[in-house]
Design a protein around this motif. Sequence first.
Motif, PDB file in Angstrom:
ATOM      1  N   MET A   1      24.696  -2.891 -10.074  1.00  0.00           N
ATOM      2  CA  MET A   1      24.851  -2.274  -8.410  1.00  0.00           C
ATOM      3  C   MET A   1      26.208  -1.928  -9.043  1.00  0.00           C
ATOM      4  N   PRO A   2      26.512  -0.850  -9.609  1.00  0.00           N
ATOM      5  CA  PRO A   2      27.931  -1.086  -9.572  1.00  0.00           C
ATOM      6  C   PRO A   2      29.292  -1.298  -7.686  1.00  0.00           C
ATOM      7  N   GLU A   3      29.918  -1.245  -9.319  1.00  0.00           N
ATOM      8  CA  GLU A   3      30.746  -2.358  -8.656  1.00  0.00           C
ATOM      9  C   GLU A   3      31.774  -1.566  -7.737  1.00  0.00           C
ATOM     10  N   ILE A   4      32.307  -1.271  -6.313  1.00  0.00           N
ATOM     11  CA  ILE A   4      33.127  -0.355  -5.481  1.00  0.00           C
ATOM     12  C   ILE A   4      34.650  -0.950  -5.315  1.00  0.00           C
ATOM     13  N   LYS A   5      35.169  -0.006  -5.586  1.00  0.00           N
ATOM     14  CA  LYS A   5      36.642  -0.650  -5.691  1.00  0.00           C
ATOM     15  C   LYS A   5      37.702   0.483  -4.758  1.00  0.00           C
ATOM     16  N   THR A   6      36.979   1.269  -5.534  1.00  0.00           N
ATOM     17  CA  THR A   6      37.728   2.972  -4.368  1.00  0.00           C
ATOM     18  C   THR A   6      36.480   4.238  -3.625  1.00  0.00           C
ATOM     19  N   ILE A   7      37.009   4.463  -2.337  1.00  0.00           N
ATOM     20  CA  ILE A   7      35.856   4.808  -1.565  1.00  0.00           C
ATOM     21  C   ILE A   7      36.903   6.210  -0.959  1.00  0.00           C
ATOM     22  N   ALA A   8      35.906   7.493  -1.497  1.00  0.00           N
ATOM     23  CA  ALA A   8      36.755   8.684  -0.811  1.00  0.00           C
ATOM     24  C   ALA A   8      36.257   8.380   0.719  1.00  0.00           C
ATOM     25  N   VAL A   9      36.984   8.740   1.734  1.00  0.00           N
ATOM     26  CA  VAL A   9      35.833   9.606   2.366  1.00  0.00           C
ATOM     27  C   VAL A   9      36.644  10.741   3.043  1.00  0.00           C
ATOM     28  N   LEU A  10      35.708  11.535   3.269  1.00  0.00           N
ATOM     29  CA  LEU A  10      35.811  12.858   3.396  1.00  0.00           C
ATOM     30  C   LEU A  10      36.206  13.069   5.032  1.00  0.00           C
ATOM     31  N   GLY A  11      37.058  13.809   5.549  1.00  0.00           N
ATOM     32  CA  GLY A  11      37.034  14.603   7.131  1.00  0.00           C
ATOM     33  C   GLY A  11      37.950  13.155   7.871  1.00  0.00           C
ATOM     34  N   ALA A  12      39.098  13.678   8.243  1.00  0.00           N
ATOM     35  CA  ALA A  12      39.522  12.580   9.266  1.00  0.00           C
ATOM     36  C   ALA A  12      39.786  12.414  10.762  1.00  0.00           C
ATOM     37  N   GLY A  13      38.687  13.135  10.699  1.00  0.00           N
ATOM     38  CA  GLY A  13      38.444  13.334  12.146  1.00  0.00           C
ATOM     39  C   GLY A  13      37.736  11.949  12.585  1.00  0.00           C
ATOM     40  N   THR A  14      37.542  12.833  14.116  1.00  0.00           N
ATOM     41  CA  THR A  14      37.265  11.173  15.218  1.00  0.00           C
ATOM     42  C   THR A  14      36.195   9.878  13.896  1.00  0.00           C
ATOM     43  N   MET A  15      35.684  10.294  12.993  1.00  0.00           N
ATOM     44  CA  MET A  15      34.828   9.110  12.734  1.00  0.00           C
ATOM     45  C   MET A  15      35.586   8.879  11.393  1.00  0.00           C
ATOM     46  N   GLY A  16      36.323   9.920  10.415  1.00  0.00           N
ATOM     47  CA  GLY A  16      36.218   9.868   9.213  1.00  0.00           C
ATOM     48  C   GLY A  16      37.849   8.330   9.264  1.00  0.00           C
ATOM     49  N   ASN A  17      38.554   8.700  10.264  1.00  0.00           N
ATOM     50  CA  ASN A  17      40.434   7.888  10.038  1.00  0.00           C
ATOM     51  C   ASN A  17      39.626   6.237  10.761  1.00  0.00           C
ATOM     52  N   GLY A  18      38.226   5.942  11.268  1.00  0.00           N
ATOM     53  CA  GLY A  18      37.924   4.785  11.726  1.00  0.00           C
ATOM     54  C   GLY A  18      37.197   3.750  10.355  1.00  0.00           C
ATOM     55  N   ILE A  19      36.481   5.153  10.146  1.00  0.00           N
ATOM     56  CA  ILE A  19      35.473   4.778   8.357  1.00  0.00           C
ATOM     57  C   ILE A  19      36.622   4.320   7.833  1.00  0.00           C
ATOM     58  N   ALA A  20      37.933   5.324   7.388  1.00  0.00           N
ATOM     59  CA  ALA A  20      38.402   4.391   6.397  1.00  0.00           C
ATOM     60  C   ALA A  20      39.470   2.921   7.109  1.00  0.00           C
ATOM     61  N   HIS A  21      39.912   3.549   7.977  1.00  0.00           N
ATOM     62  CA  HIS A  21      40.362   2.128   8.424  1.00  0.00           C
ATOM     63  C   HIS A  21      39.754   0.927   8.018  1.00  0.00           C
ATOM     64  N   VAL A  22      38.354   0.924   8.525  1.00  0.00           N
ATOM     65  CA  VAL A  22      36.788   0.066   8.012  1.00  0.00           C
ATOM     66  C   VAL A  22      37.366  -0.878   6.787  1.00  0.00           C
ATOM     67  N   CYS A  23      37.405   0.510   6.000  1.00  0.00           N
ATOM     68  CA  CYS A  23      37.176   0.350   4.689  1.00  0.00           C
ATOM     69  C   CYS A  23      38.379  -0.251   4.055  1.00  0.00           C
ATOM     70  N   ALA A  24      39.765  -0.282   4.244  1.00  0.00           N
ATOM     71  CA  ALA A  24      40.390  -1.016   4.168  1.00  0.00           C
ATOM     72  C   ALA A  24      40.374  -2.199   4.355  1.00  0.00           C
ATOM     73  N   ARG A  25      40.531  -2.248   5.911  1.00  0.00           N
ATOM     74  CA  ARG A  25      40.546  -3.627   6.406  1.00  0.00           C
ATOM     75  C   ARG A  25      40.023  -4.449   5.607  1.00  0.00           C
ATOM     76  N   SER A  26      39.124  -4.164   4.891  1.00  0.00           N
ATOM     77  CA  SER A  26      37.504  -4.987   3.972  1.00  0.00           C
ATOM     78  C   SER A  26      38.509  -5.603   2.656  1.00  0.00           C
ATOM     79  N   GLY A  27      39.102  -4.381   2.389  1.00  0.00           N
ATOM     80  CA  GLY A  27      39.580  -5.284   1.179  1.00  0.00           C
ATOM     81  C   GLY A  27      39.815  -3.321  -0.048  1.00  0.00           C
ATOM     82  N   PHE A  28      38.564  -2.640   0.226  1.00  0.00           N
ATOM     83  CA  PHE A  28      38.462  -1.533  -0.021  1.00  0.00           C
ATOM     84  C   PHE A  28      39.818   0.076  -0.671  1.00  0.00           C
TER      85      PHE A  28
END
Length: 284
Positions: free
Chosen positions: A1-28
């Motif tokens: 399983m590849p190690e995940i450190k950096t996540i690309a989130v495409l789209g900063a709209g209603t959902m994209g900003n929430g996904i980015a928030h949750v990923c960053a809050r979880s340490g990514f």
Amino acid sequence: MPEIKTIAVLGAGTMGNGIAHVCARSGFLVLLCDVEQGFLNRGLAAIEKNLAREVAKEKITPQQAQEARERIAPTLDRDALAVCDFAIEAATEKFDIKSALFGDLDRILPPEAILASNTSSISITKLAAQISRPAQVIGMHFFNPVPVMQLVEVIRGMQTSQSTFDTVQSLAKQLGKTPVEVNDAAGFVSNRVLMPLINEAIFAVMEGVATPEAIDQVFQLGMAHPMGPLTLADFIGLDVCLDIMRVLVEGTGDPKYRPCPLLVRMVDAGWLGRKSGRGFYSYA
Ligand SMILES: CC(=O)CC(=O)SCCNC(=O)CCNC(=O)[C@H](O)C(C)(C)COP(=O)(O)OP(=O)(O)OC[C@H]1O[C@@H](n2cnc3c(N)ncnc32)[C@H](O)[C@@H]1OP(=O)(O)O
Ligand SMILES: NC(=O)C1=CN([C@@H]2O[C@H](COP(=O)(O)OP(=O)(O)OC[C@H]3O[C@@H](n4cnc5c(N)ncnc54)[C@H](OP(=O)(O)O)[C@@H]3O)[C@@H](O)[C@H]2O)C=CC1
């Protein structure tokens, strides 16, 4: 399983900003990519507001909020995503937009990176068929508002590998979510059932069965829904609701999924709900 450190989130709209928030809050580390600076700014402002809300509710400390904020790098430059180990696409619910985006991501991200879509309804199999790594394409469907809703629908395409599926299951749990596996059918489970409910509520408005307020009250008082279907439609975005209904009717060929003409007219008028300031309700 590849190690995940950096996540690309495409789209900063209603959902994209929430996904980015949750990923960053979880340490990514997160690269939040959109097509317009204005959308990036609006997405970053939403993240700021929601982190502050979590600090106010003592869900996280001010230090944790600051660290999460610092993990998010906004960018308009898609080539900058070459450093990412994983991508979550949350762009507009149109196949052509997603397909072009997946083509770019396939070209830019490292060969072992998984490409996930937050699509509400579009075929993962079709998206995967367009690119060189179909085994690494999967649906990772978050729910609105992303920092709060527990569910992630995980959708395998025909070509999705077990390793990709296992990695996404594990990532969803690392994000504090509960993954539920569903199959690749139009609308998956959530929107196959929810969107026709919302669509029928809009038919009830159009036919004068009751006012939007009354219809929402029926569902809040009678079914204990936290939001009635019309408030929810405004929250999701009427354009997104219409896009999903169109995917359902085209994907199933069943006319029962035809979008309500009032929904079409409201989207044509630019009345998209909360995000445009006006939908079934007005938002100052
Ligand atoms: C379309 C698709 O493809 C899939 C989908 O997403 S379908 C839509 C799924 N989502 C829903 O059905 C949402 C239904 N609505 C709700 O659950 C609630 O109304 C709500 C959570 C949005 C707001 O809850 P509420 O009780 O009315 O307001 P409030 O008490 O202020 O907020 C409750 C919690 O949500 C948080 N919250 C509220 N609105 C938020 C927002 N827009 N963004 C982030 N967090 C939010 C609050 O901080 C609070 O957090 P805690 O529970 O940790 O304290
Ligand atoms: N809204 C909801 O409640 C939910 C939506 N979803 C799904 O999430 C996805 C996004 O929906 P939502 O966030 O509501 O949509 P929004 O319209 O709020 O945001 C979409 C964002 O993507 C941007 N965008 C469009 N094309 C590109 C591109 N090529 N590269 C980068 N960014 C791009 C848009 O910019 P521009 O406006 O300039 O095109 C916009 O900023 C959709 O697939 C939707 O079905 C899933 C769960 C819930």
